[in-house]
Write a protein that holds these residues in place. Sequence first.
Motif, PDB file in Angstrom:
ATOM      1  N   HIS A 355      33.171  34.814  42.614  1.00 53.77           N
ATOM      2  CA  HIS A 355      33.544  35.041  44.099  1.00 53.77           C
ATOM      3  C   HIS A 355      35.384  34.839  43.964  1.00 53.77           C
ATOM      4  N   LYS A 356      35.613  34.545  42.193  1.00 57.16           N
ATOM      5  CA  LYS A 356      36.950  34.392  42.084  1.00 57.16           C
ATOM      6  C   LYS A 356      37.553  35.655  41.398  1.00 57.16           C
ATOM      7  N   ARG A 357      36.653  36.777  40.944  1.00 60.99           N
ATOM      8  CA  ARG A 357      36.166  38.168  40.818  1.00 60.99           C
ATOM      9  C   ARG A 357      36.606  38.959  42.140  1.00 60.99           C
ATOM     10  N   VAL A 358      35.597  38.929  42.788  1.00 60.32           N
ATOM     11  CA  VAL A 358      35.776  39.313  44.419  1.00 60.32           C
ATOM     12  C   VAL A 358      37.348  38.667  44.997  1.00 60.32           C
ATOM     13  N   GLU A 359      37.866  37.938  44.878  1.00 63.11           N
ATOM     14  CA  GLU A 359      39.558  37.094  45.704  1.00 63.11           C
ATOM     15  C   GLU A 359      40.675  37.710  45.148  1.00 63.11           C
ATOM     16  N   ARG A 360      40.307  37.932  43.508  1.00 62.62           N
ATOM     17  CA  ARG A 360      41.711  39.287  42.689  1.00 62.62           C
ATOM     18  C   ARG A 360      41.166  40.301  43.447  1.00 62.62           C
ATOM     19  N   LEU A 361      40.338  40.940  43.167  1.00 60.16           N
ATOM     20  CA  LEU A 361      39.822  42.419  43.749  1.00 60.16           C
ATOM     21  C   LEU A 361      40.777  42.673  46.313  1.00 60.16           C
ATOM     22  N   LEU A 362      40.487  41.456  46.118  1.00 62.01           N
ATOM     23  CA  LEU A 362      40.877  41.291  47.611  1.00 62.01           C
ATOM     24  C   LEU A 362      42.024  41.829  48.038  1.00 62.01           C
ATOM     25  N   THR A 363      42.993  40.763  47.142  1.00 60.95           N
ATOM     26  CA  THR A 363      44.698  40.871  46.827  1.00 60.95           C
ATOM     27  C   THR A 363      45.108  41.845  46.138  1.00 60.95           C
ATOM     28  N   PHE A 364      43.924  42.766  45.395  1.00 59.19           N
ATOM     29  CA  PHE A 364      45.079  43.814  45.055  1.00 59.19           C
ATOM     30  C   PHE A 364      44.240  45.280  46.448  1.00 59.19           C
ATOM     31  N   GLN A 365      43.747  45.144  47.104  1.00 55.08           N
ATOM     32  CA  GLN A 365      42.984  46.224  47.645  1.00 55.08           C
ATOM     33  C   GLN A 365      44.254  46.236  49.626  1.00 55.08           C
ATOM     34  N   GLN A 366      44.583  44.399  49.552  1.00 54.66           N
ATOM     35  CA  GLN A 366      46.005  44.036  50.857  1.00 54.66           C
ATOM     36  C   GLN A 366      47.361  44.991  49.967  1.00 54.66           C
ATOM     37  N   ARG A 367      46.897  45.129  49.031  1.00 51.89           N
ATOM     38  CA  ARG A 367      49.048  45.740  47.989  1.00 51.89           C
ATOM     39  C   ARG A 367      48.460  46.718  48.428  1.00 51.89           C
ATOM     40  N   LEU A 368      47.264  47.504  48.173  1.00 49.25           N
ATOM     41  CA  LEU A 368      46.972  49.214  48.265  1.00 49.25           C
ATOM     42  C   LEU A 368      47.510  49.370  49.848  1.00 49.25           C
ATOM     43  N   ALA A 369      47.472  48.328  50.583  1.00 49.88           N
ATOM     44  CA  ALA A 369      46.646  48.451  52.100  1.00 49.88           C
ATOM     45  C   ALA A 369      48.427  48.627  52.701  1.00 49.88           C
ATOM     46  N   GLN A 370      49.430  47.974  51.821  1.00 49.23           N
ATOM     47  CA  GLN A 370      50.463  47.676  52.343  1.00 49.23           C
ATOM     48  C   GLN A 370      51.843  48.527  51.410  1.00 49.23           C
ATOM     49  N   VAL A 371      51.140  49.753  51.106  1.00 45.91           N
ATOM     50  CA  VAL A 371      51.287  50.785  50.514  1.00 45.91           C
ATOM     51  C   VAL A 371      51.919  51.717  51.458  1.00 45.91           C
ATOM     52  N   ARG A 372      53.788  52.125  51.377  1.00 45.60           N
ATOM     53  CA  ARG A 372      54.081  53.871  52.123  1.00 45.60           C
ATOM     54  C   ARG A 372      54.749  54.629  51.473  1.00 45.60           C
ATOM     55  N   ALA A 400      33.865  48.775  45.577  1.00 43.73           N
ATOM     56  CA  ALA A 400      32.411  49.367  44.586  1.00 43.73           C
ATOM     57  C   ALA A 400      32.703  48.595  43.376  1.00 43.73           C
ATOM     58  N   ALA A 401      34.209  47.694  42.729  1.00 44.47           N
ATOM     59  CA  ALA A 401      33.624  47.057  42.077  1.00 44.47           C
ATOM     60  C   ALA A 401      33.641  45.661  43.014  1.00 44.47           C
ATOM     61  N   ALA A 402      34.374  45.098  43.749  1.00 43.24           N
ATOM     62  CA  ALA A 402      33.738  43.640  44.345  1.00 43.24           C
ATOM     63  C   ALA A 402      31.693  43.914  45.209  1.00 43.24           C
ATOM     64  N   PHE A 403      31.991  44.766  44.958  1.00 43.45           N
ATOM     65  CA  PHE A 403      30.615  44.668  44.967  1.00 43.45           C
ATOM     66  C   PHE A 403      29.553  44.179  44.008  1.00 43.45           C
ATOM     67  N   VAL A 404      29.701  45.520  42.724  1.00 42.55           N
ATOM     68  CA  VAL A 404      29.110  45.059  41.887  1.00 42.55           C
ATOM     69  C   VAL A 404      29.180  43.517  41.133  1.00 42.55           C
ATOM     70  N   ASN A 405      30.819  42.501  42.083  1.00 41.83           N
ATOM     71  CA  ASN A 405      30.832  41.360  40.641  1.00 41.83           C
ATOM     72  C   ASN A 405      29.802  40.234  41.397  1.00 41.83           C
ATOM     73  N   GLU A 406      29.642  40.527  42.810  1.00 43.15           N
ATOM     74  CA  GLU A 406      29.008  39.853  44.385  1.00 43.15           C
ATOM     75  C   GLU A 406      27.918  39.546  43.905  1.00 43.15           C
ATOM     76  N   ALA A 407      26.741  38.285  43.207  1.00 44.36           N
ATOM     77  CA  ALA A 407      25.203  37.515  43.183  1.00 44.36           C
ATOM     78  C   ALA A 407      24.837  38.697  44.146  1.00 44.36           C
ATOM     79  N   GLY A 408      25.031  38.695  45.447  1.00 41.09           N
ATOM     80  CA  GLY A 408      24.523  39.430  46.338  1.00 41.09           C
ATOM     81  C   GLY A 408      25.535  40.560  47.117  1.00 41.09           C
ATOM     82  N   PRO A 409      24.741  41.882  47.776  1.00 49.12           N
ATOM     83  CA  PRO A 409      25.126  42.269  48.247  1.00 49.12           C
ATOM     84  C   PRO A 409      26.511  41.720  49.516  1.00 49.12           C
ATOM     85  N   PHE A 410      27.447  42.772  48.678  1.00 51.76           N
ATOM     86  CA  PHE A 410      28.779  42.393  49.390  1.00 51.76           C
ATOM     87  C   PHE A 410      29.649  43.557  49.872  1.00 51.76           C
ATOM     88  N   ASP A 411      30.127  44.167  50.189  1.00 55.76           N
ATOM     89  CA  ASP A 411      30.400  45.627  50.869  1.00 55.76           C
ATOM     90  C   ASP A 411      32.113  44.750  51.520  1.00 55.76           C
TER      91      ASP A 411
END
Length: 924
Positions: A355-372, A400-411
């Motif tokens: 879940h820590k790995r996923v949190e870090r990935l979510l933070t970077f995804q938010q970074r991509l969503a802020q790009v202009r 995709a990295a978030a999906f494979v880093n979670e113990a169960g399905p996480f999309d």
Amino acid sequence: MSRASLSHQDFAQRWHERAAKGKESADYPLHWTDLCRLVDHPTPQEAPPEWDYGFQRSVRKVGTRDQGFADVFKAGHFIAEYKGFGKDLGAALQQATLYARELGSPPLIITSDMSRIEVNTAFTGTSPKTYRVTLDDVASNRVIAGSDFHALDVLHSALWKPETLDPRLLRERVTTDATRRIGAVARALTARTNDRTRSAHLMMRLVFAMFAEDVGLLERGLLSQILERARQYPERSLTYFQELFTAMQHGGEFWGKDVRHFNGGLFDSGDALAITAQDAEALLAAAQLDWAEVEPSIFGALFEDSLDTAVRSKRGAHYTSVTDIERIVDRVVLEPLWREWHEVKTEIAVLKRPHKRVERLLTFQQRLAQVRVLDPACGSGNFLFVALKKLLDLEHEVRAAAFVNEAGPFDIPPLVHPRQMLGIEIEPFAHELASITLWIGYFQWKRAHGGNWETPVLQRLDGLQRRDALLTPEGTEAAWPAAEFIVGNPPFLGDKFMRQRLGGEYTLALRGVYGDRLPAQSDLACYWPEKARAAIAAGSSQRAGFVATNSIRGGKNRTVLERIKATGDLFMAWPDEPWAQDGAAVRVSLFAFDGGQEQLRTLNGQATPDINADLSARADVNRAEPLVENRGTAFVGAMKKGKFDIPGALARQWLQLPNPDGACNGDVLKPWVNGMDLTRTPSDRWIVDFNLMTQAEAARYLAPYEYVRTQVKPDRDRVANRLERERWWQHARTAPDLRQAIQPLPRFIGIPRVAKHLLPVWLTPPRVVDGQVVVVARDDDFTFGVLASSIHRTWARAQGTYMGVGNDLRYTPSTCFETFPFPRPAGDQRAEVEKWARYVVQLREHLLAQDEGATLTGLYNAVAQLRAEPDASHPAAALATAHDRLDASVAAAYGWEWSLSEDEVLARLLALNLERASAVTAPA
């Protein structure tokens, strides 16, 4: 090495039999070996080492401390990932996608369970396409659904030639055909209604409806039904369209079918136009094409061009190839994001909790969503689409990295969206089209990667602004929205054409507003990088990159690049690239810059420690100073501005005519020389030249004066320049300084201002030289020899500018000649240069006399060819040798050992220039 082949029937039969009992780990090398035998391709064991091809290529798994292994890898070609019989190939694709960037992003990802083979394209800047090949397809070698390829063609291409599977090849054909058909209808509709804007708007709605059908956003066949009814009952077509568009505006029922809520600006009303039966028939044919396969990166430009060529030409708008767009977008936008992504992957590799790995990935995804990303001359949106597509691809990798880093399905749902793309465009049609281009590309990507359609389907993209990017309506500097990255292709419009195309009032206002930053002689394209530079300096942007004509490297245009280096730095340049547009070929420069933070600088794709303001990495010859010793020697010829030139036969006839007071027409009739006379066959043109005579003095020469009065004056009466109107019998620029300088000389040197080769030529009085010729007012063989040498040519090419498809040198006295440090030889050195200079001229004249169709350009084309492919028997071989000896003698006059590289020549000449310039300015 000889390899046993395997027939397609044997391949299919063997793997049908093994389908029920095979295991992935045991069988995939055998399956791959059989696949290689099927298409006569080496196995990893048989391939040469330089192929970088093998089984079990080690690669770090994204977000873990573990190493993964790509089942098969061939550098620059593919990754292949296997699963067991009947297993999910989507999981294989997901895993291989995570490996792809670590292995150089090959263009294909192949997945297989040994009974199915899926070839997934991953070419940069394109939406992916999947070719699905079953064993039955192989057995009968049938055409693969959704393509023009047979099964064996797909497999052969996948292993041998991935580029043949590039979706752009098919999409460009579909897109070109589609836009051609729609454009013909739009032009016919415009001719009938005299309303280009509404005609274009209708076509965009219909095009999007065709696309919506083919991707499942509209009931398939619905639009075809409408067009068929319109073909039968054209008088009802207006009603049909109005009803459809109204339904798409709000969502609801149409002809018994549920229609989604589209809106988003494109369907903000039911406005439409009636069409004819012929229009409906043409649109029906267009609707049969697969609009889901249009290529967004060229669709907008082709569609716009089919309807709006005149407007695009007026403002100098141009279509940019996907390759050039990617060169800019990758370095400016994606490169820093890829670096950040690499850091994220390194961080999460050491995190133990999923879940820590996923949190870090979510933070970077938010970074991509802020790009202009801002394109301040966005046209139909090509740059913005490519940037959006690449952001979506990167976000997909993160998800995709978030999906494979979670113990169960996480999309995690996607966040990157077209609203992140910002644009400025003044033309209404192009502005609206940019939105459509983004939405089509976005929906294609979603269709390929899965995901739900939003409601409303379309949203108004307020970041795409319809206005002037440089000036406000009040005539002040226009502001740009803040954006981390700025990219684009500003209009190509030379400073001489700006008044004509944009109007005098606008041009004067523009130059006035930016006059303290850019010279008035700057081309229009210079204003966009200057504003981007200012945005970076102010902190509202970080990086920028543009495509411009290669003239931006020289003359007054170069000021904008010098300003960029003064407040930041250039980190990428492709200074001289061929570029076809509207049937004409030009040369362009691609460049990118920031505030000076970027450490990786590349020139023509190769690392370099620095990039000069002329987009070179050699000695910075822009530092060279004009030399006193060259002052008052080189001049641009006269500028006539009118039909003063006449055929030689007419001039000779007039020379025999008397005048009432005894004036001789020979006083005002002179042989005329332009640039083409020097390089090609002489034209035998003469010119009427009254020099600085008063009108009364000119009128004494009856025939010449009457000719100028009838042929020149009507045009001069309409020019804006008052002196040119009032002194219509005189050339617009008579070049008195030139005339004075050559007056005492028995001969002088002429150099074509624009030519493929730098060719000094001897000229004799009383010739009048046109403005396309540079005159050097010297009559000695030594000067001629130095100017004809490759040493001077190297300096001139570094200091001059370039024009046209041939990248021809534009020789400018102020930069090419006045800064050039001539050698100061001893007597014997000078005599050696003079000897070879005379011999070069003698050889030229001899070779030209052998063939009445020969030209100087042709001779030097042959010399250039002989440099690449020596041939001692060629007639021009002696001329090539003579120039070699001339170069050696000029180098000796400098005291240099010969030969030297061009970079070394430039470095030595620059040092000599600066030494002489400082000696003149140093205090006594």
